[in-house]
Design a protein around this motif. Structure first.
Motif, PDB file in Angstrom:
ATOM      1  N   UNK A 199       0.826  -1.213   0.000  1.00  0.00           N
ATOM      2  CA  UNK A 199       0.000   0.000   0.000  1.00  0.00           C
ATOM      3  C   UNK A 199       0.860   1.262   0.000  1.00  0.00           C
ATOM      4  N   UNK A 200       1.976   1.230   0.725  1.00  0.00           N
ATOM      5  CA  UNK A 200       2.901   2.359   0.657  1.00  0.00           C
ATOM      6  C   UNK A 200       3.364   2.560  -0.784  1.00  0.00           C
ATOM      7  N   UNK A 201       3.744   1.460  -1.438  1.00  0.00           N
ATOM      8  CA  UNK A 201       4.195   1.538  -2.821  1.00  0.00           C
ATOM      9  C   UNK A 201       3.090   2.073  -3.730  1.00  0.00           C
ATOM     10  N   UNK A 202       1.874   1.569  -3.536  1.00  0.00           N
ATOM     11  CA  UNK A 202       0.755   1.991  -4.383  1.00  0.00           C
ATOM     12  C   UNK A 202       0.481   3.487  -4.230  1.00  0.00           C
ATOM     13  N   UNK A 203       0.532   3.979  -2.995  1.00  0.00           N
ATOM     14  CA  UNK A 203       0.300   5.410  -2.766  1.00  0.00           C
ATOM     15  C   UNK A 203       1.324   6.255  -3.520  1.00  0.00           C
ATOM     16  N   UNK A 204       2.566   5.803  -3.517  1.00  0.00           N
ATOM     17  CA  UNK A 204       3.610   6.544  -4.226  1.00  0.00           C
ATOM     18  C   UNK A 204       3.471   6.400  -5.736  1.00  0.00           C
ATOM     19  N   UNK A 205       3.261   5.187  -6.209  1.00  0.00           N
ATOM     20  CA  UNK A 205       3.167   4.936  -7.649  1.00  0.00           C
ATOM     21  C   UNK A 205       2.042   5.725  -8.307  1.00  0.00           C
ATOM     22  N   UNK A 206       0.912   5.767  -7.632  1.00  0.00           N
ATOM     23  CA  UNK A 206      -0.261   6.413  -8.230  1.00  0.00           C
ATOM     24  C   UNK A 206      -0.302   7.910  -7.941  1.00  0.00           C
ATOM     25  N   UNK A 207       0.513   8.363  -7.003  1.00  0.00           N
ATOM     26  CA  UNK A 207       0.446   9.764  -6.632  1.00  0.00           C
ATOM     27  C   UNK A 207       1.527  10.639  -7.208  1.00  0.00           C
ATOM     28  N   UNK A 208       2.719  10.051  -7.508  1.00  0.00           N
ATOM     29  CA  UNK A 208       3.850  10.879  -7.902  1.00  0.00           C
ATOM     30  C   UNK A 208       3.867  11.173  -9.391  1.00  0.00           C
ATOM     31  N   UNK A 209       4.006  10.150 -10.232  1.00  0.00           N
ATOM     32  CA  UNK A 209       4.106  10.372 -11.669  1.00  0.00           C
ATOM     33  C   UNK A 209       2.728  10.499 -12.316  1.00  0.00           C
ATOM     34  N   UNK A 210       1.708  10.015 -11.640  1.00  0.00           N
ATOM     35  CA  UNK A 210       0.303  10.123 -12.094  1.00  0.00           C
ATOM     36  C   UNK A 210      -0.015   9.283 -13.322  1.00  0.00           C
ATOM     37  N   UNK A 211       0.907   9.154 -14.266  1.00  0.00           N
ATOM     38  CA  UNK A 211       0.584   8.449 -15.510  1.00  0.00           C
ATOM     39  C   UNK A 211       0.705   6.938 -15.395  1.00  0.00           C
ATOM     40  N   UNK A 212       1.324   6.407 -14.329  1.00  0.00           N
ATOM     41  CA  UNK A 212       1.471   4.965 -14.170  1.00  0.00           C
ATOM     42  C   UNK A 212       0.215   4.385 -13.526  1.00  0.00           C
ATOM     43  N   UNK A 213       0.010   3.069 -13.717  1.00  0.00           N
ATOM     44  CA  UNK A 213      -1.198   2.463 -13.161  1.00  0.00           C
ATOM     45  C   UNK A 213      -0.901   1.038 -12.708  1.00  0.00           C
ATOM     46  N   UNK A 214      -1.599   0.618 -11.668  1.00  0.00           N
ATOM     47  CA  UNK A 214      -1.549  -0.773 -11.224  1.00  0.00           C
ATOM     48  C   UNK A 214      -2.692  -1.494 -11.933  1.00  0.00           C
TER      49      UNK A 214
END
Length: 585
Positions: free
Chosen positions: A203-218
């Motif tokens: 969840x920590x990773x997901x918060x960063x992945x989806x919040x920082x670059x914005x264009x990436x997706x899980x």
């Protein structure tokens, strides 16, 4: 660009010679084959050791353009004659820059879209137009005909023009791809991630992945428990969830796999990524021991897939700034690098199980500390031996909950780690770096300059591993950023997109595991234990530096200071006798 223009100018005078000796057909054929060779060079060249391939490809522009396009125009004029040459040139232009270009750009768009996220995208994107060029060159060889008869000449001209026009799609593919290649940094890439693990770190990773670059997706989430997978998918709007690890990794939309699983599952996940040729980034520690980490390193390198080691604490803003100062020489030679991570213990049950985790706080927290110290001392400097004390002081577990260790490096520098699951008061992250010319102290989390008192009314989450939400508290402004997650994922994905290694790869994870293995052996033997590195890619035989500062012909300078009463005092060593003397000047 200049190389291509010079090449074009140089090969124009060669055309009459080629026409006379070889004829139009062979001259045009040389131009066609040059395009195929040029695209192949672009496919396999790079900005490193194979730069010459890119330069050669650019230099071929003269042959490609002069021998194909210019030759084709001259051939058209000759075949059509004065009466029809204007109409003939118009027909060729329509065939090549009209229909041919339309088909070429359409194909190029399909190619670049199909391979933009593939690991070998540039090879495939260039080799397809190279293949088209080669096929059309073969057709040209078989079908191109010349004749002396006037009426047959006109028919042959129309026929040959059509054959030449077939080449235009390959040319346009190349032109379009060159444009995309030239502007590649302006094209936003989107990584599509399979997250393995739905717990705290996932969840920590997901918060960063989806919040920082914005264009990436899980796009896929794997969890061992169905309810956890569904909850994660709902919370982060993930379209696909599964309780089968391989299904998540093999999902056709996935471009990179993020491993945030218990330590004992890392190797299984990595091997599946190798099987399905998916880029993989793995949480720390890489393995439960060096042998496990080594197998993973060898597996990803054999498979030829991208691999990144998610050591977030070497990406924190304070660490990055400190490292920049160290590399610029602000501290001189690094003599000692100390890193401390202590807190009341991890969040999930598997951490406390020695079999699943592989160890206790040394493996869990020491992996951070060792890599921090190693980065400041120099990752190309070999760690040679370790002395470690460890004990289980508080927790009713089989593994250690408190440890202190020293890591000796080949150049004489010392790394030190202090780790504990018994510390009360929250998460304490501190580093100290001492050099011959300066010192840095870092406090990354516990005392951040944000102090708050509350009675607890309305208080909820404060910061990771905070033990209370009343009294004096030390919140963290941007936890994801302060813990390095944002910079870490940005480096990983940029490295993938730029075709380079990230700052932290599986090799770094393997070296860290080897150092920690030595720490565990030392904690048992109570002696210095060697670091066993079967794979070492840094410097060898680095001598311990013993610099001596000349004061004059007779003395070395040991120390210089100004006293409280204004005198300047010197401590000196005689070069010949070794005698230590004191002088006041």
């Amino acid at each position: 660009m200049a190389i291509g223009q010079i090449s074009e100018a140089l090969f124009i005078p060669a055309l009459p010679v080629f026409f006379k000796r070889f004829g139009f057909k062979k001259t045009i054929l040389v131009g066609m084959l040059a395009w195929a060779v040029r695209y192949t060079l672009f496919a396999y060249g790079n900005a490193g050791e194979l730069t010459f391939m890119l330069i050669t490809g650019i230099a071929l522009h003269g042959i490609c353009y002069d021998f194909f396009f210019v030759s084709g125009q001259i051939y058209t004029d000759q075949q059509a004659g004065e009466q029809y040459k204007s109409a003939a040139q118009g027909l060729v232009t329509l065939a090549t820059y009209g229909v041919g270009m339309l088909i070429g750009f359409w194909i190029a768009g399909l190619i670049t879209d199909a391979y933009q996220d593939a690991a070998n995208k540039w090879q495939m994107i260039w080799m397809i137009p190279a293949g088209i060029a080669l096929v059309v060159a073969i057709l040209f060889t078989l079908l191109f005909r010349d004749t002396k008869n006037r009426w047959l000449k006109i028919l042959r001209f129309l026929y040959n023009s059509a054959v030449i026009a077939l080449y235009q799609p390959a040319f346009c593919c190349g032109v379009f791809i060159l444009y995309r290649f030239h502007h590649v940094k302006k094209v936003p890439f989107m990584q599509r991630i399979a997250m393995l693990g739905s717990g705290f770190i996932g969840r920590f990773y997901a918060d960063s992945l989806l919040g920082q670059r914005s264009r990436d997706s899980i796009v896929s989430i794997y969890s061992r428990r169905e309810e956890s997978a569904k909850k994660f998918a709902d919370d982060y709007k993930v379209p696909h969830w599964t309780t089968d690890m391989e299904t998540a990794i093999a999902h056709p939309d996935v471009t990179v796999v993020c491993v945030s699983l218990p330590n004992n599952l890392h190797e299984t996940a990595v091997n599946l990524c190798c099987k399905h040729k998916k880029a993989v980034i793995c949480t720390k520690p890489l393995g439960r021991n060096a042998e496990e980490a080594k197998r993973m390193l060898e597996a990803v390198e054999k498979a030829g897939i991208f691999h990144g080691y998610l050591e977030d604490l070497v990406y924190t803003p304070k660490f990055l700034k400190a490292l920049q100062s160290v590399k610029s020489g602000a501290l001189g030679r690094i003599l000692w690098a100390k890193s401390r991570e202590t807190h009341p213990g991890p969040h999930s049950e598997w951490f406390w199980d020695k079999e699943q985790a592989g160890g206790g706080c040394i493996l869990d927290l020491g992996c951070h500390c060792v890599e921090i110290a190693r980065s400041f001392i120099g990752k190309d400097i070999k760690p040679v031996e370790v002395m470690c004390w460890a004990d289980t002081q508080v927790k009713p577990i089989d593994a250690e909950d408190h440890a202190i260790g020293l890591v000796k490096y080949e150049n004489g520098a010392i790394g030190q780690f202090e780790v504990s699951w018994t510390f009360r008061g929250g998460l304490d992250l501190r580093d100290e770096i001492m050099g011959s010319e300066g010192t840095i102290w870092l406090n990354s989390f516990l005392r951040t300059g944000f102090d708050m008192f509350t009675t607890g009314k309305g208080a909820e989450y404060v910061a990771e591993k905070a033990e209370s939400n009343t009294g004096w508290l030390f919140p963290v402004g941007d936890e994801l950023n302060e813990l390095g997650y944002n910079h870490m994922f940005a480096d990983m994905f940029r490295a993938m997109e730029e075709g380079r290694e990230p700052a932290e790869s599986f090799y770094d994870g393997y070296v860290v595991n080897a150092v920690l293995d030595a720490a565990y052996r030392s904690a048992t033997s109570k002696q210095w234990e060697p670091v066993k590195l079967d794979i070492w890619r840094g410097q060898e035989g680095v001598e311990k530096m013993r610099p001596q500062t000349d004061y004059n012909e007779q003395y070395y300078l040991i120390k210089e200071e100004t006293t409280h009463y204004g005198a300047k005092k010197l401590i000196l060593k005689d070069k010949k006798t070794g005698q230590i003397v004191e002088q006041t000047v």
